[in-house]
Design an enzyme around this catalytic site. Structure first.
Site, PDB file in Angstrom:
ATOM      1  CE  LYS A   1      -4.412   1.168   2.209  1.00 14.93           C
ATOM      2  NZ  LYS A   1      -5.214   0.985   3.434  1.00 14.93           N
TER       3      LYS A   1
HETATM    4  O1  G3P Z   1      -7.919   1.901   5.108  1.00 15.01           O
HETATM    5  C1  G3P Z   1      -8.184   3.125   4.504  1.00 15.01           C
HETATM    6  C2  G3P Z   1      -9.542   3.701   4.761  1.00 15.01           C
HETATM    7  O2  G3P Z   1     -10.511   2.723   4.529  1.00 15.01           O
HETATM    8  C3  G3P Z   1      -9.704   4.426   6.073  1.00 15.01           C
HETATM    9  O3  G3P Z   1     -11.044   4.661   6.406  1.00 15.01           O
HETATM   10  O4  G3P Z   1     -12.724   5.211   8.123  1.00 15.01           O
HETATM   11  O5  G3P Z   1     -10.343   5.898   8.491  1.00 15.01           O
HETATM   12  O6  G3P Z   1     -11.738   7.034   6.781  1.00 15.01           O
HETATM   13  P1  G3P Z   1     -11.473   5.747   7.504  1.00 15.01           P
END
Ligand code: G3P
Length: 218
Positions: free
Chosen positions: A87
């Site tokens: 990633k």
């Molecule tokens: O893993 C990346 C992403 O899905 C993070 O989500 O909920 O922290 O905005 P969030």
């Protein structure tokens, strides 16, 4: 549509895997920190534990922000397990790293995508996945789903192989709308995945079926 779970919590990953619908896992440094995992050795061991649970891709994020550092990290992460996908953040050094890793046939997930142009650039570099963060866009009064729609249109125009991995998914409607638009993958917390099963009419209907069966089998 592939279902990934967006967590580094092993119990949640096991529960999602036990449902039989899990295609992979996405993690990020914040999710690792949330589980109290720190230090390179512990972090690598944790990725291995995740890989041992799931059948599909497991995204492991680099911490470096320069090309050489990202490549060095990627090469080490790849040795953990064949399921590891590197990633990489959407920065220009990251684009160079994605191009390099793609040539080496190493899978990549370009993260922190907030615009169609960023997705296009990552696809040009050969990213396996692009991760548009739809919930975080919604948080700043910008439609995250609209971004998925735009990226879908652009990728279709040029037959890019890069898969849209809808990330920062917050609820079931995000999942359903992304499915309607043809995002190849979505990653969500376990709660959002499980909520797809819920409907009050299902609960009522099941209660009635069981009640009727009980009455007629006394
Ligand atoms: O893993 C990346 C992403 O899905 C993070 O989500 O909920 O922290 O905005 P969030």
């Amino acid at each position: 549509m592939k279902f990934f779970i967006d967590t580094a919590n092993l119990i949640e990953i096991k529960e999602a895997q036990s449902l039989g619908i899990l295609d992979g896992v996405t993690t990020n440094p914040s999710l690792m920190a949330k589980e109290g995992i720190s230090g390179k050795k512990n972090i690598f061991n944790h990725y291995k534990s995740i890989c041992d649970i799931v059948d599909g891709d497991v995204s492991a994020e680099v911490i470096s922000t320069n090309f050489n550092g990202m490549i060095e990290e990627a090469e080490q992460l790849c040795k953990i397990d064949d399921k590891i996908v590197i990633k990489i953040p959407m920065i220009l050094e990251g684009i160079k790293a994605i191009k390099y890793l793609t040539k080496k046939k190493i899978k990549t997930n370009c993260t922190l995508i907030f615009s169609c142009g960023q997705a296009l650039l990552a696809a040009k570099a050969g990213a396996t996945y692009v991760s548009p963060f739809i919930g975080r866009l919604d948080d700043v009064s910008t439609s995250g789903l609209k971004l998925i729609e735009e990226i879908r249109e652009v990728f279709n125009n040029y037959s890019f192989q890069t898969q849209i991995l809808a990330a920062s998914v917050r609820h079931t409607m995000h999942i359903i709308e992304c499915a309607k638009m043809g995002a190849e993958v979505m990653t969500a917390p376990l709660s959002a995945i499980k909520n797809l099963a819920n409907h009050p009419l299902t609960d009522l209907g099941l209660a009635k079926f069981l009640d009727d069966h009980k009455k007629s089998n006394k």
